[in-house]
Design an enzyme around this catalytic site. Structure first.
Site, PDB file in Angstrom:
ATOM      1  N   ARG A 137       0.812  -1.216   0.000  1.00  0.00           N
ATOM      2  CA  ARG A 137       0.000   0.000   0.000  1.00  0.00           C
ATOM      3  C   ARG A 137       0.847   1.270   0.000  1.00  0.00           C
ATOM      4  O   ARG A 137       0.366   2.338  -0.342  1.00  0.00           O
ATOM      5  CB  ARG A 137      -0.949  -0.043   1.208  1.00  0.00           C
ATOM      6  CG  ARG A 137      -1.808   1.161   1.440  1.00  0.00           C
ATOM      7  CD  ARG A 137      -2.739   1.431   0.267  1.00  0.00           C
ATOM      8  NE  ARG A 137      -3.529   2.621   0.498  1.00  0.00           N
ATOM      9  CZ  ARG A 137      -3.076   3.859   0.432  1.00  0.00           C
ATOM     10  NH1 ARG A 137      -1.802   4.079   0.136  1.00  0.00           N
ATOM     11  NH2 ARG A 137      -3.870   4.884   0.660  1.00  0.00           N
ATOM     12  N   LYS A 138       2.092   1.152   0.420  1.00  0.00           N
ATOM     13  CA  LYS A 138       2.994   2.313   0.477  1.00  0.00           C
ATOM     14  C   LYS A 138       2.327   3.528   1.111  1.00  0.00           C
ATOM     15  O   LYS A 138       2.194   4.585   0.501  1.00  0.00           O
ATOM     16  CB  LYS A 138       3.513   2.681  -0.906  1.00  0.00           C
ATOM     17  CG  LYS A 138       4.428   1.647  -1.528  1.00  0.00           C
ATOM     18  CD  LYS A 138       5.156   2.187  -2.741  1.00  0.00           C
ATOM     19  CE  LYS A 138       6.057   1.171  -3.388  1.00  0.00           C
ATOM     20  NZ  LYS A 138       5.343   0.080  -4.080  1.00  0.00           N
ATOM     21  N   PHE A 139       1.913   3.382   2.360  1.00  0.00           N
ATOM     22  CA  PHE A 139       1.308   4.503   3.083  1.00  0.00           C
ATOM     23  C   PHE A 139       2.308   5.656   3.146  1.00  0.00           C
ATOM     24  O   PHE A 139       3.515   5.420   3.240  1.00  0.00           O
ATOM     25  CB  PHE A 139       0.936   4.068   4.505  1.00  0.00           C
ATOM     26  CG  PHE A 139      -0.186   3.072   4.558  1.00  0.00           C
ATOM     27  CD1 PHE A 139      -1.511   3.487   4.402  1.00  0.00           C
ATOM     28  CD2 PHE A 139       0.069   1.723   4.751  1.00  0.00           C
ATOM     29  CE1 PHE A 139      -2.549   2.564   4.453  1.00  0.00           C
ATOM     30  CE2 PHE A 139      -0.972   0.800   4.798  1.00  0.00           C
ATOM     31  CZ  PHE A 139      -2.275   1.223   4.650  1.00  0.00           C
ATOM     32  N   ALA A 140       1.780   6.879   3.125  1.00  0.00           N
ATOM     33  CA  ALA A 140       2.701   8.033   3.125  1.00  0.00           C
ATOM     34  C   ALA A 140       2.071   9.286   3.717  1.00  0.00           C
ATOM     35  O   ALA A 140       2.431  10.390   3.336  1.00  0.00           O
ATOM     36  CB  ALA A 140       3.170   8.306   1.698  1.00  0.00           C
ATOM     37  N   ASP A 141       1.131   9.133   4.638  1.00  0.00           N
ATOM     38  CA  ASP A 141       0.417  10.319   5.118  1.00  0.00           C
ATOM     39  C   ASP A 141       0.582  10.479   6.636  1.00  0.00           C
ATOM     40  O   ASP A 141       1.318   9.728   7.269  1.00  0.00           O
ATOM     41  CB  ASP A 141      -1.064  10.200   4.725  1.00  0.00           C
ATOM     42  CG  ASP A 141      -1.684  11.552   4.427  1.00  0.00           C
ATOM     43  OD1 ASP A 141      -1.383  12.524   5.142  1.00  0.00           O
ATOM     44  OD2 ASP A 141      -2.488  11.635   3.483  1.00  0.00           O
ATOM     45  N   ILE A 142      -0.136  11.432   7.212  1.00  0.00           N
ATOM     46  CA  ILE A 142      -0.019  11.653   8.656  1.00  0.00           C
ATOM     47  C   ILE A 142      -0.622  10.458   9.411  1.00  0.00           C
ATOM     48  O   ILE A 142      -1.453   9.715   8.862  1.00  0.00           O
ATOM     49  CB  ILE A 142      -0.715  12.962   9.093  1.00  0.00           C
ATOM     50  CG1 ILE A 142      -2.220  12.910   8.797  1.00  0.00           C
ATOM     51  CG2 ILE A 142      -0.069  14.164   8.421  1.00  0.00           C
ATOM     52  CD1 ILE A 142      -3.010  14.018   9.487  1.00  0.00           C
ATOM     53  N   GLY A 143      -0.220  10.297  10.662  1.00  0.00           N
ATOM     54  CA  GLY A 143      -0.636   9.146  11.464  1.00  0.00           C
ATOM     55  C   GLY A 143      -2.131   8.897  11.460  1.00  0.00           C
ATOM     56  O   GLY A 143      -2.591   7.768  11.263  1.00  0.00           O
ATOM     57  N   TYR A 269      16.353  -3.644 -12.850  1.00  0.00           N
ATOM     58  CA  TYR A 269      16.376  -5.018 -12.342  1.00  0.00           C
ATOM     59  C   TYR A 269      17.785  -5.523 -12.063  1.00  0.00           C
ATOM     60  O   TYR A 269      18.730  -5.182 -12.759  1.00  0.00           O
ATOM     61  CB  TYR A 269      15.724  -5.969 -13.354  1.00  0.00           C
ATOM     62  CG  TYR A 269      14.241  -5.771 -13.520  1.00  0.00           C
ATOM     63  CD1 TYR A 269      13.359  -6.098 -12.494  1.00  0.00           C
ATOM     64  CD2 TYR A 269      13.719  -5.253 -14.697  1.00  0.00           C
ATOM     65  CE1 TYR A 269      11.996  -5.914 -12.642  1.00  0.00           C
ATOM     66  CE2 TYR A 269      12.351  -5.070 -14.855  1.00  0.00           C
ATOM     67  CZ  TYR A 269      11.496  -5.403 -13.829  1.00  0.00           C
ATOM     68  OH  TYR A 269      10.152  -5.227 -13.977  1.00  0.00           O
ATOM     69  N   ARG A 288       6.569  -8.871 -12.908  1.00  0.00           N
ATOM     70  CA  ARG A 288       6.418  -9.162 -14.331  1.00  0.00           C
ATOM     71  C   ARG A 288       7.341 -10.266 -14.834  1.00  0.00           C
ATOM     72  O   ARG A 288       7.022 -10.938 -15.814  1.00  0.00           O
ATOM     73  CB  ARG A 288       6.607  -7.862 -15.133  1.00  0.00           C
ATOM     74  CG  ARG A 288       5.408  -6.938 -15.021  1.00  0.00           C
ATOM     75  CD  ARG A 288       5.725  -5.526 -15.478  1.00  0.00           C
ATOM     76  NE  ARG A 288       6.618  -4.849 -14.533  1.00  0.00           N
ATOM     77  CZ  ARG A 288       7.096  -3.623 -14.722  1.00  0.00           C
ATOM     78  NH1 ARG A 288       6.781  -2.958 -15.820  1.00  0.00           N
ATOM     79  NH2 ARG A 288       7.880  -3.074 -13.810  1.00  0.00           N
TER      80      ARG A 288
END
Ligand code: 6AU
Length: 323
Positions: A137-143, A269, A288
């Site tokens: 998901r690569k979260f990247a926001d405030i808590g 790669y 891939r």
């Protein structure tokens, strides 16, 4: 260095249940292969996972690329049109000074209209083939926002994904937000300390900070997405050495291919051999290279290729142990 230990021996050195479980699965299945299934059709998605499942310790998914159902799309379209219309009218007529506040920031993944059957089937496959699930998901926001995105919305990621990942860019509060949801459920987190792409900004001091953040949260953060062990071995060893030799963080590495050197969108790669032996990484993430192209998935060849990558990854790890 932890490189002299087996995956099984390393399991006991981790307190996080997802990390332990991953290391035990790797040892039991003799596979350090994580298959990345970035396939956008539900049927293809599930059949690829069923085919490659026996060869993988971990399946990496990114559920946001699965198409939204048509009725949901129509509803969304009407909603967007309504907002646009409201905006145009209020600006043109200037009747409602308050209307300038009618601008919405949404996190589309927090909308509740998801097909639970996919999660049900995915979970069944995970039990059938004995692999863990990693939602990329690569979260990247405030808590506060990441806690909502992780626990709720369409996907309810925390309820089924054993592992997820986050960018360290917002600072330690992103870990606090995610662990408030994930830790009670026995989930684990990976921080993106480096990226595989050309020109990535995740290097130098940024990478060091990522490691510091992980160290301060060892109960939840058990490893990194990175291109090398970051303790001065192999690939990119000319870069900063940030990990102590005995620090047992897991290194999961994307940008792995036997035949390709890159795509035309910045992906780069390395071979499994280079990644496991020279760079000292623990898990190879292959997308891939196994399933081909998202729109022309070949399930039979995905199976053969998964087996090939698994064998190559494991053989190289055994070679590494003997060094
Ligand atoms: O093997 P590929 O190139 O088809 O897929 C690689 C997968 C993709 C990327 O979104 C992901 O790995 N990835 C990541 C992850 C896992 O976080 C980080 C990164 O630096 N590079 C990368 O490719 O699903």
């Amino acid at each position: 260095s932890v490189l002299g230990l087996t995956y099984g021996e390393r399991a006991a050195r981790h307190s996080n249940p997802a990390a332990r479980s991953l290391l035990e699965t790797i040892e039991r299945k003799r596979s350090n292969l994580c298959v990345s299934v970035d396939v956008s059709k539900k049927a293809n998605f599930l059949s690829v996972i069923d085919a490659v499942g026996p060869y993988a310790c971990l399946i990496k998914v990114y559920l946001s690329i699965i198409h939204v159902h048509l009725p949901d799309m129509i509803e969304l379209l009407f909603y967007v049109l309504f907002i646009l219309l409201l905006d145009v009218c209020t600006h043109a007529l200037s009747i409602l000074p308050l209307a300038s506040y009618v601008s919405l920031k949404t996190h589309i993944d927090i909308i509740e209209d998801f097909d639970d059957d996919l999660i049900k089937q995915l979970t069944e496959l995970s039990a059938k083939h004995d692999f863990l699930i990693f939602e990329d998901r690569k979260f990247a926001d405030i808590g506060n926002t990441v806690a909502l995105q992780y626990s709720g919305g369409v996907h309810r990621i925390a309820s089924w994904a054993h592992i997820t990942n986050a960018h360290p860019v917002p600072g330690p509060s992103i870990i606090s937000g995610l662990s408030s949801v994930g830790l009670p459920l026995g989930r684990g987190l990976l921080l993106l300390a480096e990226m595989s792409t050309k020109g990535s900004l995740a290097r130098g001091e940024y990478t060091e900070e990522a490691v510091r953040m992980a160290r301060a949260n060892r109960d939840f953060v058990f490893g990194f997405i990175a291109q090398r062990r970051m303790e001065g071995v192999g690939l990119g060893a000319e870069q900063n050495e940030v990990l102590d030799q005995n620090e047992d963080f897991m290194i999961l590495t994307p940008g792995v291919g036997l035949e390709y050197t890159g795509d035309n969108l910045g992906q780069q790669y390395n071979t499994p051999r280079k990644v496991v032996l020279e760079a000292g990484c623990d898990v190879i993430i292959v997308g891939r290279g196994i399933y081909g192209k998202s729109n022309t998935v070949n399930v039979a060849s995905a199976q053969t290729l998964a087996e090939r990558y698994r064998d190559e990854g494991w053989r190289t790890y055994e070679e590494r142990l003997k060094l």
